[in-house]
Design a protein around this motif. Sequence first.
Motif, PDB file in Angstrom:
ATOM      1  N   TYR A 146      25.284  49.236 -78.817  1.00  0.00           N
ATOM      2  CA  TYR A 146      25.540  48.265 -77.740  1.00  0.00           C
ATOM      3  C   TYR A 146      26.295  48.854 -76.555  1.00  0.00           C
ATOM      4  N   ALA A 147      26.947  50.006 -76.735  1.00  0.00           N
ATOM      5  CA  ALA A 147      27.574  50.658 -75.584  1.00  0.00           C
ATOM      6  C   ALA A 147      26.538  51.069 -74.552  1.00  0.00           C
ATOM      7  N   GLY A 148      25.306  51.284 -74.991  1.00  0.00           N
ATOM      8  CA  GLY A 148      24.229  51.638 -74.076  1.00  0.00           C
ATOM      9  C   GLY A 148      23.826  50.500 -73.162  1.00  0.00           C
ATOM     10  N   TRP A 149      24.291  49.293 -73.481  1.00  0.00           N
ATOM     11  CA  TRP A 149      24.051  48.119 -72.630  1.00  0.00           C
ATOM     12  C   TRP A 149      25.291  47.815 -71.779  1.00  0.00           C
ATOM     13  N   GLY A 150      26.333  48.633 -71.925  1.00  0.00           N
ATOM     14  CA  GLY A 150      27.588  48.368 -71.229  1.00  0.00           C
ATOM     15  C   GLY A 150      28.355  47.213 -71.841  1.00  0.00           C
ATOM     16  N   ALA A 151      28.105  46.946 -73.130  1.00  0.00           N
ATOM     17  CA  ALA A 151      28.740  45.811 -73.811  1.00  0.00           C
ATOM     18  C   ALA A 151      30.023  46.234 -74.515  1.00  0.00           C
ATOM     19  N   HIS A 152      30.964  45.295 -74.594  1.00  0.00           N
ATOM     20  CA  HIS A 152      32.241  45.507 -75.285  1.00  0.00           C
ATOM     21  C   HIS A 152      32.602  44.222 -76.031  1.00  0.00           C
ATOM     22  N   PRO A 153      33.378  44.319 -77.105  1.00  0.00           N
ATOM     23  CA  PRO A 153      33.719  43.113 -77.860  1.00  0.00           C
ATOM     24  C   PRO A 153      34.728  42.212 -77.152  1.00  0.00           C
ATOM     25  N   TRP A 154      35.605  42.796 -76.336  1.00  0.00           N
ATOM     26  CA  TRP A 154      36.571  41.963 -75.617  1.00  0.00           C
ATOM     27  C   TRP A 154      36.738  42.471 -74.193  1.00  0.00           C
ATOM     28  N   SER A 155      37.431  41.694 -73.402  1.00  0.00           N
ATOM     29  CA  SER A 155      37.624  42.029 -71.997  1.00  0.00           C
ATOM     30  C   SER A 155      38.444  43.307 -71.862  1.00  0.00           C
ATOM     31  N   GLU A 156      38.469  43.842 -70.646  1.00  0.00           N
ATOM     32  CA  GLU A 156      39.185  45.101 -70.419  1.00  0.00           C
ATOM     33  C   GLU A 156      40.661  44.976 -70.754  1.00  0.00           C
ATOM     34  N   ASP A 157      41.250  43.801 -70.498  1.00  0.00           N
ATOM     35  CA  ASP A 157      42.669  43.611 -70.817  1.00  0.00           C
ATOM     36  C   ASP A 157      42.864  43.130 -72.255  1.00  0.00           C
ATOM     37  N   THR A 158      41.782  43.031 -73.017  1.00  0.00           N
ATOM     38  CA  THR A 158      41.751  42.619 -74.438  1.00  0.00           C
ATOM     39  C   THR A 158      42.326  41.226 -74.674  1.00  0.00           C
ATOM     40  N   LYS A 159      42.342  40.392 -73.646  1.00  0.00           N
ATOM     41  CA  LYS A 159      42.912  39.050 -73.800  1.00  0.00           C
ATOM     42  C   LYS A 159      41.856  37.967 -74.020  1.00  0.00           C
ATOM     43  N   SER A 160      40.583  38.337 -73.880  1.00  0.00           N
ATOM     44  CA  SER A 160      39.528  37.340 -74.086  1.00  0.00           C
ATOM     45  C   SER A 160      38.299  37.995 -74.702  1.00  0.00           C
ATOM     46  N   CYS A 161      37.487  37.175 -75.339  1.00  0.00           N
ATOM     47  CA  CYS A 161      36.298  37.641 -76.047  1.00  0.00           C
ATOM     48  C   CYS A 161      35.168  37.952 -75.069  1.00  0.00           C
ATOM     49  N   ALA A 162      34.430  39.032 -75.362  1.00  0.00           N
ATOM     50  CA  ALA A 162      33.275  39.389 -74.530  1.00  0.00           C
ATOM     51  C   ALA A 162      31.996  39.468 -75.357  1.00  0.00           C
ATOM     52  N   PHE A 163      32.022  38.946 -76.571  1.00  0.00           N
ATOM     53  CA  PHE A 163      30.822  38.968 -77.390  1.00  0.00           C
ATOM     54  C   PHE A 163      29.706  38.096 -76.809  1.00  0.00           C
ATOM     55  N   ASN A 164      30.085  37.112 -76.015  1.00  0.00           N
ATOM     56  CA  ASN A 164      29.054  36.249 -75.423  1.00  0.00           C
ATOM     57  C   ASN A 164      28.678  36.661 -74.005  1.00  0.00           C
ATOM     58  N   SER A 165      29.088  37.865 -73.592  1.00  0.00           N
ATOM     59  CA  SER A 165      28.667  38.381 -72.289  1.00  0.00           C
ATOM     60  C   SER A 165      27.165  38.632 -72.316  1.00  0.00           C
ATOM     61  N   GLN A 166      26.543  38.647 -71.154  1.00  0.00           N
ATOM     62  CA  GLN A 166      25.092  38.875 -71.107  1.00  0.00           C
ATOM     63  C   GLN A 166      24.735  40.250 -71.659  1.00  0.00           C
ATOM     64  N   GLU A 167      25.613  41.234 -71.397  1.00  0.00           N
ATOM     65  CA  GLU A 167      25.344  42.586 -71.896  1.00  0.00           C
ATOM     66  C   GLU A 167      25.306  42.602 -73.419  1.00  0.00           C
ATOM     67  N   MET A 168      26.255  41.916 -74.065  1.00  0.00           N
ATOM     68  CA  MET A 168      26.292  41.904 -75.524  1.00  0.00           C
ATOM     69  C   MET A 168      25.150  41.064 -76.091  1.00  0.00           C
ATOM     70  N   VAL A 169      24.847  39.944 -75.467  1.00  0.00           N
ATOM     71  CA  VAL A 169      23.711  39.121 -75.924  1.00  0.00           C
ATOM     72  C   VAL A 169      22.421  39.938 -75.871  1.00  0.00           C
ATOM     73  N   ASP A 170      22.226  40.672 -74.790  1.00  0.00           N
ATOM     74  CA  ASP A 170      21.015  41.498 -74.669  1.00  0.00           C
ATOM     75  C   ASP A 170      20.995  42.591 -75.730  1.00  0.00           C
ATOM     76  N   ALA A 171      22.140  43.236 -75.956  1.00  0.00           N
ATOM     77  CA  ALA A 171      22.202  44.319 -76.936  1.00  0.00           C
ATOM     78  C   ALA A 171      21.963  43.800 -78.350  1.00  0.00           C
ATOM     79  N   MET A 172      22.597  42.683 -78.703  1.00  0.00           N
ATOM     80  CA  MET A 172      22.424  42.129 -80.040  1.00  0.00           C
ATOM     81  C   MET A 172      21.008  41.587 -80.238  1.00  0.00           C
ATOM     82  N   THR A 173      20.406  41.095 -79.164  1.00  0.00           N
ATOM     83  CA  THR A 173      19.014  40.658 -79.249  1.00  0.00           C
ATOM     84  C   THR A 173      18.108  41.857 -79.540  1.00  0.00           C
ATOM     85  N   PHE A 174      18.393  42.979 -78.902  1.00  0.00           N
ATOM     86  CA  PHE A 174      17.627  44.202 -79.137  1.00  0.00           C
ATOM     87  C   PHE A 174      17.772  44.663 -80.588  1.00  0.00           C
ATOM     88  N   ILE A 175      19.009  44.655 -81.096  1.00  0.00           N
ATOM     89  CA  ILE A 175      19.263  45.080 -82.477  1.00  0.00           C
ATOM     90  C   ILE A 175      18.588  44.135 -83.461  1.00  0.00           C
TER      91      ILE A 175
END
Length: 419
Positions: A207-236
């Motif tokens: 998923y790093a190849g999609w520019g996806a991360h599990p949380w925000s840069e400041d690690t204070k909020s979730c990023a699993f529902n970002s478009q990048e992660m949704v696209d990466a998990m859909t691919f997987i």
Amino acid sequence: MRRTMLKTTLAALAVTTGLVAPALSQELRMAIWSANEAHLALFNEIADEFEASHPGVTVTYDSLAFEGYVTTLTTQIAGGNPPDLAWLFDTTAPDFMAAGALYPLTDTFAKTEGYDIADFPPATLTAWSRDGVQYLYPFSTSPFGVFVNNDMVKAAGAKTPAELIAAGEWTWDNAIATAATVAATGKQGLVVRDFDFKIWENLAEIYAGWGAHPWSEDTKSCAFNSQEMVDAMTFIHDAIFVKKAMPGPGVSADFFAGDAAMTTTQISRASLLPKDDKAFDWDLVPLPSGPIGEYAWVGRAGIGVLANGKNPELAAEFLAFFSSKDNVAKLARFFPPARQSLLTADVLSAANPLLTKEQIETVVIRGVATGQSTQQVPNFAQLQQTVRAGLDGLWQPEADIPGVLNTLCDRLNPLLAAN
């Protein structure tokens, strides 16, 4: 264990026959997560050298299971039986440092002759320090690559990754297409090593190849529902359940046993490659490019001294010896060093006779120089378990991928905000 018993017996015999004077017996125990015979042989060689200059000292290694490693380690600490040293993930190191569980190493490294802490680029030390104090040695900064069974790929009538690279076509889409072609022959296509639908963070290699991360840069909020992660998990998900290019839940496949055409892992696993009549034509190539283009993913591990161990001063001295330039050059066979002076094709080629200079340049050296790694975040153990449970709904054919990831973020956000 046999090594320790034999050395103890010989030492006792030498004392009783008057050959040497009795010495104070001290045992150092290091917790590690590898039981690989080649790794242990090298670790024991280093321990033997240290013991030779420290009469009465015995160094042993406690191989704990990779899955549940941190739980086992913290249970030992809580139970009053901590190891003297421990091999730690970069994800869990911050919690150990914050809890005061680690012994400071700055002074020990500084007073060790020839240690040369300046040989470590500052960026390689950051993950292992707190408030300007070094608490862990950056043991491994190891990029992930793809091991390939060329025989299996060719037998399926597909292009090898090396051929795709030469044509400028080594992408995740084409890697999964190759894996699916192999899977149609009855073998498995691509295995994410050690994932097994449990260690979700190993999917970062993809998923790093999609520019996806599990949380925000400041690690204070979730990023699993970002478009990048949704696209990466859909691919997987599609690779697993539609294209059948990756093993599904409950399917066990080991690349090194000849069960699969490709696996994503680190060079430390090269020692598992089969030999003699079980050998096959293999290759090691960089991770395929993703939607963000070419990228590299690096796994990091450190070694620290437990503050409440029996002899932290001696343990720190052993760690300084273990991480000396001479020993790190030996360890480079499996664990790419953070020491800048040793991160060269010549040094790594000498330490890794199985790998070509091209493989070392393109996968290891380039990967260390450009690789991303897991975001460090407080309270990782709880977050890790929450994500694992939250992703369970993803691993079924008709999963609502955005829905699963939105629900996961609902669970993670309060935990992240409280950090």
